[in-house]
Design an enzyme around this catalytic site. Structure first.
Site, PDB file in Angstrom:
ATOM      1  N   ASP A  60      -6.905   0.729   8.130  1.00  0.00           N
ATOM      2  CA  ASP A  60      -8.212   0.546   8.773  1.00  0.00           C
ATOM      3  C   ASP A  60      -9.186  -0.190   7.841  1.00  0.00           C
ATOM      4  OD1 ASP A  60      -8.638   2.656   7.055  1.00  0.00           O
ATOM      5  OD2 ASP A  60      -9.531   4.010   8.542  1.00  0.00           O
ATOM      6  N   SER A  61      -8.703  -0.520   6.619  1.00  0.00           N
ATOM      7  CA  SER A  61      -9.460  -1.423   5.746  1.00  0.00           C
ATOM      8  C   SER A  61      -9.695  -2.751   6.446  1.00  0.00           C
ATOM      9  CB  SER A  61      -8.698  -1.648   4.436  1.00  0.00           C
ATOM     10  OG  SER A  61      -7.376  -2.089   4.700  1.00  0.00           O
TER      11      SER A  61
ATOM     12  N   GLU B 215      -4.954   7.999  -3.355  1.00  0.00           N
ATOM     13  CA  GLU B 215      -5.863   6.893  -3.706  1.00  0.00           C
ATOM     14  C   GLU B 215      -6.944   7.356  -4.676  1.00  0.00           C
ATOM     15  OE1 GLU B 215      -7.627   4.815  -0.363  1.00  0.00           O
ATOM     16  OE2 GLU B 215      -8.825   3.547  -1.700  1.00  0.00           O
TER      17      GLU B 215
ATOM     18  N   GLU C 207      -6.088  10.519   6.978  1.00  0.00           N
ATOM     19  CA  GLU C 207      -6.722  10.995   5.757  1.00  0.00           C
ATOM     20  C   GLU C 207      -7.078  12.473   5.862  1.00  0.00           C
ATOM     21  OE1 GLU C 207     -10.087   8.467   4.826  1.00  0.00           O
ATOM     22  OE2 GLU C 207      -8.885   6.643   5.058  1.00  0.00           O
TER      23      GLU C 207
ATOM     24  N   LYS D  54      -0.737   7.019   9.728  1.00  0.00           N
ATOM     25  CA  LYS D  54      -1.296   7.597   8.502  1.00  0.00           C
ATOM     26  C   LYS D  54      -2.668   8.182   8.818  1.00  0.00           C
ATOM     27  CE  LYS D  54      -2.987   4.975   4.940  1.00  0.00           C
ATOM     28  NZ  LYS D  54      -4.401   5.394   4.929  1.00  0.00           N
TER      29      LYS D  54
ATOM     30  N   ASP E 268      -2.646   2.990  10.549  1.00  0.00           N
ATOM     31  CA  ASP E 268      -3.704   3.938  10.214  1.00  0.00           C
ATOM     32  C   ASP E 268      -4.336   4.506  11.483  1.00  0.00           C
ATOM     33  OD1 ASP E 268      -4.291   4.709   7.655  1.00  0.00           O
ATOM     34  OD2 ASP E 268      -5.587   2.995   7.221  1.00  0.00           O
TER      35      ASP E 268
HETATM   36  O1  KIV Z   1      -6.863   1.213   5.029  1.00  0.00           O
HETATM   37  C1  KIV Z   1      -6.155   0.928   4.048  1.00  0.00           C
HETATM   38  O2  KIV Z   1      -5.894  -0.236   3.735  1.00  0.00           O
HETATM   39  C2  KIV Z   1      -5.655   2.040   3.245  1.00  0.00           C
HETATM   40  C3  KIV Z   1      -5.137   1.715   1.885  1.00  0.00           C
HETATM   41  C4  KIV Z   1      -6.288   1.504   0.983  1.00  0.00           C
HETATM   42  C5  KIV Z   1      -4.209   2.750   1.375  1.00  0.00           C
HETATM   43  O3  KIV Z   1      -5.699   3.161   3.651  1.00  0.00           O
END
Ligand code: KIV
Length: 261
Positions: free
Chosen positions: A42-43, A179, A112, A110, A81
């Site tokens: 989600d970056s 992270e 968090e 994924k 994500d």
């Molecule tokens: O969103 C993302 O790119 C991430 C990485 C920083 C692990 O979660």
């Protein structure tokens, strides 16, 4: 050949796992076969969409980009994500993850969070959805925590990280991203868990590394965190190429006979 989760598990203590983010088919195709796994992070909300944090990313956005990545990468293990708010309750998480699995070809999702997310991870796992955990510096917590903070600097933080890592593994997660954590703590987590631990800003001793593609290739050049190594000055190279194009169009050097029908 397609990378499976059992192949990634077999790398633990044998071979470092490589992970990179991708947001589209074009780059996913370039990264496929070079890395073991691709994360549709989600970056993308920051580097691709230009927002100041990841929190405004939507489920639809993540699905759109995951579809694109799956179109480009045929061999890497693909992780999507789950965006902020899409897994705030177990039922909501299940609904969101099923939507991701039905509409894309992602191999895992994924999310968090620490032990408080164990119930969600177990529910998804029980419903045939592979889950990758993410602890330490968690970008989706940046507003509530007032910024991006490195974790594992004191005893309380270290104990929480160890407890969270264990709870995530016990809930059934297939991998864990750690992270922004002190190297010695990431090492302890890696040695404690049977599942692969992938680090970002977590030092040398994790089972693998992940970087955001636009950071490591120098396209996102607004800032460079300490943990990022730039393997290319992408923004500069691209800017110079566009400058050449503009110059050649303006002075009539492009197109030449070669480019004319
Ligand atoms: O969103 C993302 O790119 C991430 C990485 C920083 C692990 O979660």
């Amino acid at each position: 050949m397609k990378t499976t989760i059992s192949k990634l598990h077999s790398y633990k203590n044998n071979k470092k796992i490589t992970m990179i983010t991708a947001y589209d088919a074009l780059f996913a195709k370039i990264f496929d076969n070079e890395v073991d796994t691709i994360l549709v992070g989600d970056s993308l909300n920051m580097s691709f969409f230009g927002e100041s944090d990841t929190l405004t990313a939507t489920l639809e956005q993540m699905i759109y980009h995951t579809k694109a990545v799956c179109n480009g990468a045929k061999n890497a293990y693909i992780i999507a994500d789950m965006p902020f708010g899409s897994y705030s309750t177990p039922n909501r998480a299940l609904e969101s993850a099923i939507k991701i699995f039905k509409e894309t070809k992602a191999d895992a999702v994924k999310l968090e969070g620490g032990s408080e997310k164990a119930e969600v991870i177990k529910l998804l796992t029980d419903n045939a959805i592979a889950v990758v955990g993410h602890i330490g510096l968690m970008p989706q917590y940046s507003r509530s925590e007032g910024g991006y903070k490195v974790k594992g600097k004191d005893e309380e933080s270290i104990n929480k990280l160890l407890k969270d890592a264990k709870a995530i593994e016990e809930a059934g997660a297939v991998m864990l991203v750690v992270e922004g954590v002190k190297e010695e703590v990431a090492k302890e987590i890696t040695e404690m868990l049977a599942i692969p631990v992938i680090g970002i800003g977590a030092g040398r001793y994790t089972d693998g590394q992940v970087l955001v593609w636009s950071d490591m290739l120098g396209f996102f050049d607004k800032f460079k965190p300490k943990f990022v190594k730039r393997y290319l000055n992408g923004a500069e190279i691209t800017r110079n190429a566009v400058k050449d194009y503009v110059k050649e169009v303006e002075n009539g050097e492009f197109p030449t006979q070669k480019e004319i029908y």
